[in-house]
Scaffold this motif. Structure first.
Motif, PDB file in Angstrom:
ATOM      1  N   ILE A  49       0.857  -1.186   0.000  1.00 14.69           N
ATOM      2  CA  ILE A  49       0.000   0.000   0.000  1.00 14.69           C
ATOM      3  C   ILE A  49       0.891   1.232   0.000  1.00 14.69           C
ATOM      4  O   ILE A  49       1.700   1.435   0.907  1.00 14.69           O
ATOM      5  CB  ILE A  49      -0.951   0.014   1.210  1.00 14.69           C
ATOM      6  CG1 ILE A  49      -1.854  -1.234   1.162  1.00 14.69           C
ATOM      7  CG2 ILE A  49      -1.787   1.283   1.225  1.00 14.69           C
ATOM      8  CD1 ILE A  49      -2.870  -1.310   2.282  1.00 14.69           C
ATOM      9  N   GLY A  51       1.287   5.608  -0.963  1.00 19.38           N
ATOM     10  CA  GLY A  51       0.521   6.854  -1.036  1.00 19.38           C
ATOM     11  C   GLY A  51       1.340   8.032  -0.549  1.00 19.38           C
ATOM     12  O   GLY A  51       2.320   7.871   0.188  1.00 19.38           O
ATOM     13  N   SER A  53       2.318  11.317   1.608  1.00 18.24           N
ATOM     14  CA  SER A  53       2.154  11.666   3.010  1.00 18.24           C
ATOM     15  C   SER A  53       0.831  12.423   3.164  1.00 18.24           C
ATOM     16  O   SER A  53       0.470  13.245   2.327  1.00 18.24           O
ATOM     17  CB  SER A  53       3.318  12.547   3.473  1.00 18.24           C
ATOM     18  OG  SER A  53       4.534  11.857   3.363  1.00 18.24           O
ATOM     19  N   LYS A  57      -3.224   7.005   4.642  1.00 21.35           N
ATOM     20  CA  LYS A  57      -2.828   5.592   4.497  1.00 21.35           C
ATOM     21  C   LYS A  57      -3.038   4.798   5.780  1.00 21.35           C
ATOM     22  O   LYS A  57      -3.620   3.717   5.759  1.00 21.35           O
ATOM     23  CB  LYS A  57      -1.370   5.524   4.023  1.00 21.35           C
ATOM     24  CG  LYS A  57      -0.858   4.133   3.710  1.00 21.35           C
ATOM     25  CD  LYS A  57       0.277   4.170   2.691  1.00 21.35           C
ATOM     26  CE  LYS A  57       1.395   5.090   3.133  1.00 21.35           C
ATOM     27  NZ  LYS A  57       2.172   4.533   4.281  1.00 21.35           N
ATOM     28  N   SER A  58      -2.570   5.326   6.902  1.00 22.55           N
ATOM     29  CA  SER A  58      -2.714   4.607   8.169  1.00 22.55           C
ATOM     30  C   SER A  58      -4.186   4.426   8.532  1.00 22.55           C
ATOM     31  O   SER A  58      -4.602   3.353   8.975  1.00 22.55           O
ATOM     32  CB  SER A  58      -1.986   5.358   9.293  1.00 22.55           C
ATOM     33  OG  SER A  58      -0.601   5.406   9.055  1.00 22.55           O
ATOM     34  N   ILE A  61      -5.620   1.668   6.330  1.00 28.65           N
ATOM     35  CA  ILE A  61      -5.158   0.334   6.737  1.00 28.65           C
ATOM     36  C   ILE A  61      -5.911  -0.113   7.990  1.00 28.65           C
ATOM     37  O   ILE A  61      -6.327  -1.270   8.104  1.00 28.65           O
ATOM     38  CB  ILE A  61      -3.641   0.328   6.969  1.00 28.65           C
ATOM     39  CG1 ILE A  61      -2.905   0.475   5.627  1.00 28.65           C
ATOM     40  CG2 ILE A  61      -3.201  -0.962   7.666  1.00 28.65           C
ATOM     41  CD1 ILE A  61      -1.408   0.628   5.755  1.00 28.65           C
ATOM     42  N   ASP A  98       2.954  -1.903   4.327  1.00 29.99           N
ATOM     43  CA  ASP A  98       2.758  -0.460   4.410  1.00 29.99           C
ATOM     44  C   ASP A  98       4.048   0.218   3.971  1.00 29.99           C
ATOM     45  O   ASP A  98       5.059   0.172   4.670  1.00 29.99           O
ATOM     46  CB  ASP A  98       2.391  -0.082   5.854  1.00 29.99           C
ATOM     47  CG  ASP A  98       2.131   1.407   6.018  1.00 29.99           C
ATOM     48  OD1 ASP A  98       2.081   2.125   4.992  1.00 29.99           O
ATOM     49  OD2 ASP A  98       1.973   1.848   7.170  1.00 29.99           O
ATOM     50  N   GLY A 101       5.445   6.837   3.126  1.00 29.00           N
ATOM     51  CA  GLY A 101       4.800   7.855   2.310  1.00 29.00           C
ATOM     52  C   GLY A 101       5.795   8.612   1.437  1.00 29.00           C
ATOM     53  O   GLY A 101       6.972   8.733   1.761  1.00 29.00           O
ATOM     54  N   LEU A 135      -2.769   4.885  -3.135  1.00 25.66           N
ATOM     55  CA  LEU A 135      -3.829   5.713  -2.576  1.00 25.66           C
ATOM     56  C   LEU A 135      -3.722   7.143  -3.102  1.00 25.66           C
ATOM     57  O   LEU A 135      -2.645   7.743  -3.085  1.00 25.66           O
ATOM     58  CB  LEU A 135      -3.760   5.718  -1.049  1.00 25.66           C
ATOM     59  CG  LEU A 135      -3.684   4.351  -0.345  1.00 25.66           C
ATOM     60  CD1 LEU A 135      -3.855   4.536   1.161  1.00 25.66           C
ATOM     61  CD2 LEU A 135      -4.715   3.384  -0.893  1.00 25.66           C
ATOM     62  N   ASP A 137      -5.739  10.972  -2.871  1.00 26.27           N
ATOM     63  CA  ASP A 137      -6.736  11.806  -2.200  1.00 26.27           C
ATOM     64  C   ASP A 137      -7.790  12.225  -3.222  1.00 26.27           C
ATOM     65  O   ASP A 137      -7.465  12.871  -4.224  1.00 26.27           O
ATOM     66  CB  ASP A 137      -6.056  13.040  -1.596  1.00 26.27           C
ATOM     67  CG  ASP A 137      -6.968  13.826  -0.657  1.00 26.27           C
ATOM     68  OD1 ASP A 137      -8.170  13.965  -0.959  1.00 26.27           O
ATOM     69  OD2 ASP A 137      -6.466  14.322   0.373  1.00 26.27           O
ATOM     70  N   ASP A 146       2.400  11.593  -7.701  1.00 27.96           N
ATOM     71  CA  ASP A 146       1.758  10.283  -7.804  1.00 27.96           C
ATOM     72  C   ASP A 146       2.167   9.595  -9.105  1.00 27.96           C
ATOM     73  O   ASP A 146       2.412   8.380  -9.127  1.00 27.96           O
ATOM     74  CB  ASP A 146       0.235  10.425  -7.772  1.00 27.96           C
ATOM     75  CG  ASP A 146      -0.268  11.034  -6.482  1.00 27.96           C
ATOM     76  OD1 ASP A 146       0.145  10.574  -5.406  1.00 27.96           O
ATOM     77  OD2 ASP A 146      -1.082  11.978  -6.547  1.00 27.96           O
ATOM     78  N   THR A 165      -9.055   7.916  -1.601  1.00 29.29           N
ATOM     79  CA  THR A 165      -9.347   8.043  -0.170  1.00 29.29           C
ATOM     80  C   THR A 165     -10.153   9.309   0.102  1.00 29.29           C
ATOM     81  O   THR A 165     -10.266  10.187  -0.754  1.00 29.29           O
ATOM     82  CB  THR A 165      -8.044   8.105   0.651  1.00 29.29           C
ATOM     83  OG1 THR A 165      -7.315   9.296   0.299  1.00 29.29           O
ATOM     84  CG2 THR A 165      -7.170   6.884   0.393  1.00 29.29           C
TER      85      THR A 165
END
Length: 220
Positions: A49, A51, A53, A57-58, A61, A98, A101, A135, A137, A146, A165
């Motif tokens: 996963i 993405g 910062s 993400k956290s 998850i 994970d 970031g 991920l 935004d 990205d 997200t």
């Protein structure tokens, strides 16, 4: 609806239920790996996963695994430059990875360089890596930073899927427009899954489908 559509819908519902049961069972933090030599044995499928910062993400998850604090956000974005591994299932079914970031403007250049080397080496050399979830935004859509990670994934020939997200932070019409725009752009990319998943961790929107997508990728 055709018979094929009926079968596809039934298969999705079955996978959603299997994924729900799996994630409601045992999920444990395994280890952090700051370098490749610290990676766990490649004895289970891995879903990474990634993405920027502050993409959430956290939070995602934790929503994915149904835990409140399994993944912890760093107080200083960009400072945690390690791969964090989580075991899912008993017996072990697969691992969630994970990734640190990216896109942190305040990080020192040596930290950024270290991140790029770690991620590049992991993506290129990990045989058990089945898919990466990138991920994005939903309020901002794809940014150049990205696209850089998508380029890395395309070059490494690692299959990936875009997950939007914070879908509850914008109007449904705006979310639909962002989803369509992102889907159109990634169709040109060789390693991208064609379907974009829209989620909202706080409301639970799309989380069941995301779990099913993780399970599907792990079973490839």
């Amino acid at each position: 609806m055709s018979n094929a559509d009926d079968l596809d819908a039934a298969a999705l519902e079955e996978r959603i239920e299997r994924a729900r049961k799996l994630f409601s069972g045992r999920v444990d933090f395994l280890k952090s790996a700051p370098k490749l030599e610290h990676l766990p044995a490649p004895d289970a499928p891995e879903i990474a996963i990634a993405g920027r910062s502050n993409v959430g993400k956290s939070t995602l998850i934790n929503a994915l695994t149904g835990r409140k604090a399994l993944a912890r956000a760093s107080n200083t974005p960009g400072r945690t430059q390690e791969l964090n591994f989580f075991d899912v299932g008993d017996p072990l079914a697969f691992r969630i990875v994970d990734m640190p970031g990216y896109g942190f403007a305040e990080a020192p250049k040596d930290v950024v360089k270290k991140w790029r080397h770690l991620i590049n080496d992991y993506l290129r050399g990990r045989q058990v890596l089945k898919r990466a979830l990138v991920l994005i935004d939903s309020r901002h859509g794809l940014k150049d930073v990205d696209r850089e990670i998508l380029d890395m994934l395309d070059t490494a020939a690692v299959s990936y899927r875009i997950v939007l997200t914070k879908g509850d932070k914008i109007k449904p019409s705006e979310l639909n427009a962002t989803t369509a725009k992102v889907a159109t752009e990634i169709r040109k990319r060789p390693a991208a899954h064609p379907d974009v998943l829209a989620t909202a961790a706080e409301t639970g929107h799309g989380i069941a489908e995301l779990r099913a997508a993780v399970l599907e990728a792990a079973e490839l």
